[in-house]
Design a protein around this motif. Structure first.
Motif, PDB file in Angstrom:
ATOM      1  N   UNK A  14     -13.031  -4.436  36.172  1.00 15.50           N
ATOM      2  CA  UNK A  14     -11.974  -5.317  36.703  1.00 15.50           C
ATOM      3  C   UNK A  14     -11.657  -6.440  35.730  1.00 15.50           C
ATOM      4  N   UNK A  15     -12.673  -7.021  35.141  1.00 13.77           N
ATOM      5  CA  UNK A  15     -12.445  -8.075  34.155  1.00 13.77           C
ATOM      6  C   UNK A  15     -11.731  -7.542  32.925  1.00 13.77           C
ATOM      7  N   UNK A  16     -12.163  -6.385  32.461  1.00 18.17           N
ATOM      8  CA  UNK A  16     -11.544  -5.771  31.282  1.00 18.17           C
ATOM      9  C   UNK A  16     -10.071  -5.456  31.554  1.00 18.17           C
ATOM     10  N   UNK A  17      -9.792  -4.806  32.682  1.00 20.57           N
ATOM     11  CA  UNK A  17      -8.401  -4.470  33.018  1.00 20.57           C
ATOM     12  C   UNK A  17      -7.564  -5.721  33.238  1.00 20.57           C
ATOM     13  N   UNK A  18      -8.170  -6.733  33.839  1.00 27.94           N
ATOM     14  CA  UNK A  18      -7.447  -7.980  34.062  1.00 27.94           C
ATOM     15  C   UNK A  18      -6.945  -8.545  32.747  1.00 27.94           C
ATOM     16  N   UNK A  19      -7.792  -8.488  31.724  1.00 28.61           N
ATOM     17  CA  UNK A  19      -7.382  -9.024  30.431  1.00 28.61           C
ATOM     18  C   UNK A  19      -6.430  -8.100  29.697  1.00 28.61           C
ATOM     19  N   UNK A  20      -6.705  -6.801  29.724  1.00 24.55           N
ATOM     20  CA  UNK A  20      -5.852  -5.859  28.991  1.00 24.55           C
ATOM     21  C   UNK A  20      -4.435  -5.793  29.564  1.00 24.55           C
ATOM     22  N   UNK A  21      -4.303  -6.053  30.859  1.00 24.26           N
ATOM     23  CA  UNK A  21      -2.985  -6.006  31.493  1.00 24.26           C
ATOM     24  C   UNK A  21      -2.404  -7.402  31.707  1.00 24.26           C
ATOM     25  N   UNK A  22      -3.029  -8.386  31.085  1.00 27.70           N
ATOM     26  CA  UNK A  22      -2.596  -9.774  31.225  1.00 27.70           C
ATOM     27  C   UNK A  22      -1.507 -10.074  30.188  1.00 27.70           C
ATOM     28  N   UNK A  23      -0.283 -10.352  30.641  1.00 25.43           N
ATOM     29  CA  UNK A  23       0.792 -10.625  29.687  1.00 25.43           C
ATOM     30  C   UNK A  23       0.502 -11.822  28.781  1.00 25.43           C
ATOM     31  N   UNK A  80       3.803  -1.765  19.288  1.00 26.15           N
ATOM     32  CA  UNK A  80       4.283  -2.217  20.597  1.00 26.15           C
ATOM     33  C   UNK A  80       5.524  -3.084  20.460  1.00 26.15           C
ATOM     34  N   UNK A  81       5.570  -3.902  19.398  1.00 25.27           N
ATOM     35  CA  UNK A  81       6.744  -4.735  19.186  1.00 25.27           C
ATOM     36  C   UNK A  81       7.944  -3.892  18.756  1.00 25.27           C
ATOM     37  N   UNK A  82       7.695  -2.849  17.982  1.00 27.05           N
ATOM     38  CA  UNK A  82       8.788  -2.001  17.498  1.00 27.05           C
ATOM     39  C   UNK A  82       9.296  -1.054  18.578  1.00 27.05           C
ATOM     40  N   UNK A  83       8.407  -0.595  19.443  1.00 29.36           N
ATOM     41  CA  UNK A  83       8.791   0.342  20.494  1.00 29.36           C
ATOM     42  C   UNK A  83       9.004  -0.424  21.796  1.00 29.36           C
ATOM     43  N   UNK A  84      10.247  -0.640  22.121  1.00 27.95           N
ATOM     44  CA  UNK A  84      10.573  -1.374  23.349  1.00 27.95           C
ATOM     45  C   UNK A  84      10.033  -0.628  24.569  1.00 27.95           C
ATOM     46  N   UNK A  85      10.071   0.709  24.545  1.00 27.23           N
ATOM     47  CA  UNK A  85       9.584   1.500  25.670  1.00 27.23           C
ATOM     48  C   UNK A  85       8.089   1.292  25.879  1.00 27.23           C
ATOM     49  N   UNK A  86       7.297   1.362  24.804  1.00 21.98           N
ATOM     50  CA  UNK A  86       5.849   1.169  24.914  1.00 21.98           C
ATOM     51  C   UNK A  86       5.535  -0.240  25.404  1.00 21.98           C
ATOM     52  N   UNK A  87       6.236  -1.224  24.872  1.00 17.35           N
ATOM     53  CA  UNK A  87       5.988  -2.601  25.285  1.00 17.35           C
ATOM     54  C   UNK A  87       6.384  -2.803  26.752  1.00 17.35           C
ATOM     55  N   UNK A  88       7.515  -2.209  27.174  1.00 14.77           N
ATOM     56  CA  UNK A  88       7.934  -2.313  28.572  1.00 14.77           C
ATOM     57  C   UNK A  88       6.938  -1.640  29.511  1.00 14.77           C
ATOM     58  N   UNK A  89       6.394  -0.501  29.097  1.00 12.25           N
ATOM     59  CA  UNK A  89       5.389   0.171  29.922  1.00 12.25           C
ATOM     60  C   UNK A  89       4.140  -0.695  30.081  1.00 12.25           C
ATOM     61  N   UNK A  90       3.729  -1.343  29.004  1.00 13.98           N
ATOM     62  CA  UNK A  90       2.584  -2.243  29.076  1.00 13.98           C
ATOM     63  C   UNK A  90       2.874  -3.423  30.004  1.00 13.98           C
ATOM     64  N   UNK A  91       4.074  -3.987  29.895  1.00 18.10           N
ATOM     65  CA  UNK A  91       4.443  -5.106  30.767  1.00 18.10           C
ATOM     66  C   UNK A  91       4.493  -4.664  32.228  1.00 18.10           C
ATOM     67  N   UNK A  92       5.063  -3.485  32.495  1.00 23.46           N
ATOM     68  CA  UNK A  92       5.155  -2.994  33.875  1.00 23.46           C
ATOM     69  C   UNK A  92       3.763  -2.757  34.454  1.00 23.46           C
ATOM     70  N   UNK A  93       2.868  -2.166  33.654  1.00 23.68           N
ATOM     71  CA  UNK A  93       1.495  -1.956  34.113  1.00 23.68           C
ATOM     72  C   UNK A  93       0.838  -3.297  34.438  1.00 23.68           C
ATOM     73  N   UNK A 129       2.342  -6.121  35.314  1.00 24.85           N
ATOM     74  CA  UNK A 129       2.976  -6.687  36.519  1.00 24.85           C
ATOM     75  C   UNK A 129       2.436  -5.991  37.758  1.00 24.85           C
ATOM     76  N   UNK A 130       2.341  -4.666  37.729  1.00 27.62           N
ATOM     77  CA  UNK A 130       1.828  -3.927  38.886  1.00 27.62           C
ATOM     78  C   UNK A 130       0.390  -4.328  39.204  1.00 27.62           C
ATOM     79  N   UNK A 131      -0.412  -4.504  38.161  1.00 26.89           N
ATOM     80  CA  UNK A 131      -1.797  -4.922  38.380  1.00 26.89           C
ATOM     81  C   UNK A 131      -1.847  -6.326  38.982  1.00 26.89           C
ATOM     82  N   UNK A 132      -1.028  -7.240  38.463  1.00 27.68           N
ATOM     83  CA  UNK A 132      -1.011  -8.605  38.994  1.00 27.68           C
ATOM     84  C   UNK A 132      -0.510  -8.627  40.441  1.00 27.68           C
ATOM     85  N   UNK A 133       0.502  -7.812  40.756  1.00 28.17           N
ATOM     86  CA  UNK A 133       1.006  -7.739  42.129  1.00 28.17           C
ATOM     87  C   UNK A 133      -0.093  -7.221  43.052  1.00 28.17           C
TER      88      UNK A 133
END
Length: 172
Positions: free
Chosen positions: A111-120, A60-73, A75-79
């Motif tokens: 919901x708890x699992x996704x909250x943590x997995x998508x938590x920046x 994830x650190x090496x692939x900016x695209x993969x890391x950005x997709x994780x961050x976007x997911x 952010x969308x979940x938090x929104x």
């Protein structure tokens, strides 16, 4: 291990999406539902811990695209969660009644699992901090999961205290 424990404790004390979710369930659902969402959150910690221990975090650190997709997911979940919180707070009710409609344990856990997995906050901690505490000559997965267990134990103690405190206030 002590330094990691202190860092994990500080991380737990900083309110974030997981805190908001536990607080929401503790105030609007039952104590049992809040505990189930907490178990989902702590399960997410072990997924992050396994990723970091196995080196998947390096991908994830090496692939900016993969890391950005994780961050976007994330952010969308938090929104989505934030909009739901705001929408619920704008309902014109004099008091804050308890939602008697119980959400199923499977959905609550998810919901708890996704909250943590998508938590920046959790992602950054596990991607950047956990690998630094794993000795080079150790079994990375076992040692990483042991450290994750420490973090999970701190999280459980904190959230159980929060849930019990909120339940006491609800009864009052």
């Amino acid at each position: 291990i002590i330094t990691f424990s202190v860092l994990a404790g500080i991380l737990v004390l900083i309110p974030g999406l997981d805190f908001a979710l536990v607080l929401r369930y503790a105030t609007t659902q039952s104590r049992a539902s809040a505990m189930v969402v907490m178990l989902g959150i702590t399960s997410g910690l072990f997924v992050w811990g396994a990723f970091a221990s196995l080196g998947i975090s390096a991908i994830l650190q090496a692939s900016q695209t993969a890391f950005n997709l994780l961050k976007i997911a994330g952010v969308l979940y938090m929104v989505r969660m934030g909009v739901g919180f705001i929408r619920n707070s704008m309902k014109k009710e004099v008091s804050a009644p308890v939602d008697n409609r119980q959400i199923g344990n499977k959905q609550t856990f998810t919901r708890g699992l996704l909250s943590n997995l998508l938590n920046p906050k959790a992602g950054v901690f596990y991607l950047s901090v956990l690998p630094q505490f794993i000795p080079a000559d150790s079994n990375h997965l076992l040692f990483g999961l042991a450290l994750t267990g420490i973090h999970a134990a701190i999280t459980i103690v904190y959230f159980v205290a929060l849930i019990l405190f909120i339940n006491t206030l609800k009864d009052f």
